[in-house]
Design a protein around this motif. Structure first.
Motif, PDB file in Angstrom:
ATOM      1  N   UNK A  35      37.535  86.036  -9.397  1.00  0.00           N
ATOM      2  CA  UNK A  35      38.951  86.338  -9.548  1.00  0.00           C
ATOM      3  C   UNK A  35      39.735  86.210  -8.242  1.00  0.00           C
ATOM      4  N   UNK A  36      39.252  86.708  -7.103  1.00  0.00           N
ATOM      5  CA  UNK A  36      40.024  86.534  -5.865  1.00  0.00           C
ATOM      6  C   UNK A  36      40.244  85.066  -5.502  1.00  0.00           C
ATOM      7  N   UNK A  37      39.288  84.209  -5.795  1.00  0.00           N
ATOM      8  CA  UNK A  37      39.446  82.793  -5.482  1.00  0.00           C
ATOM      9  C   UNK A  37      40.430  82.115  -6.427  1.00  0.00           C
ATOM     10  N   UNK A  38      40.493  82.574  -7.660  1.00  0.00           N
ATOM     11  CA  UNK A  38      41.385  81.959  -8.634  1.00  0.00           C
ATOM     12  C   UNK A  38      42.833  82.395  -8.452  1.00  0.00           C
ATOM     13  N   UNK A  39      43.054  83.574  -7.902  1.00  0.00           N
ATOM     14  CA  UNK A  39      44.412  84.092  -7.773  1.00  0.00           C
ATOM     15  C   UNK A  39      45.156  83.540  -6.566  1.00  0.00           C
ATOM     16  N   UNK A  40      44.428  83.229  -5.517  1.00  0.00           N
ATOM     17  CA  UNK A  40      45.078  82.672  -4.334  1.00  0.00           C
ATOM     18  C   UNK A  40      45.756  83.743  -3.500  1.00  0.00           C
ATOM     19  N   UNK A  41      47.077  83.624  -3.310  1.00  0.00           N
ATOM     20  CA  UNK A  41      47.828  84.523  -2.456  1.00  0.00           C
ATOM     21  C   UNK A  41      47.847  85.935  -3.044  1.00  0.00           C
ATOM     22  N   UNK A  42      47.744  86.922  -2.195  1.00  0.00           N
ATOM     23  CA  UNK A  42      47.671  88.337  -2.586  1.00  0.00           C
ATOM     24  C   UNK A  42      46.484  88.597  -3.507  1.00  0.00           C
ATOM     25  N   UNK A  43      45.428  87.853  -3.289  1.00  0.00           N
ATOM     26  CA  UNK A  43      44.302  87.932  -4.217  1.00  0.00           C
ATOM     27  C   UNK A  43      43.549  89.258  -4.129  1.00  0.00           C
ATOM     28  N   UNK A  44      43.384  89.795  -2.951  1.00  0.00           N
ATOM     29  CA  UNK A  44      42.578  91.008  -2.827  1.00  0.00           C
ATOM     30  C   UNK A  44      43.219  92.187  -3.547  1.00  0.00           C
ATOM     31  N   UNK A  45      44.500  92.392  -3.349  1.00  0.00           N
ATOM     32  CA  UNK A  45      45.171  93.516  -3.994  1.00  0.00           C
ATOM     33  C   UNK A  45      45.193  93.346  -5.516  1.00  0.00           C
TER      34      UNK A  45
END
Length: 64
Positions: A35-45
């Motif tokens: 999921x963090x790789x798929x979301x890109x920007x602001x992925x961690x939050x």
């Protein structure tokens, strides 16, 4: 309840659900790590906000 009866009951409950639980675990792990790789920007939050309920649901499924 005797230990033998508890073991029989546990084996009966897990006998038909082992493949489903393994599949659920694999899907949850893939979702959690990708999921963090798929979301890109602001992925961690965003991943933390989304993955919290997903992990909670999987935990509830494993415990029930």
């Amino acid at each position: 309840m005797e230990l033998g009866r508890l073991k029989k009951k546990a084996r009966f409950q897990l006998s038909n659900n082992g493949a489903n639980l393994a599949f659920l675990f694999i899907m949850m792990a893939l979702f959690y790590f990708l999921l963090p790789y798929l979301l890109g920007r602001f992925s961690l939050q965003t991943a933390l906000i989304i993955n919290g309920p997903v992990v909670l649901g999987c935990t509830f499924t494993f415990l029930v």
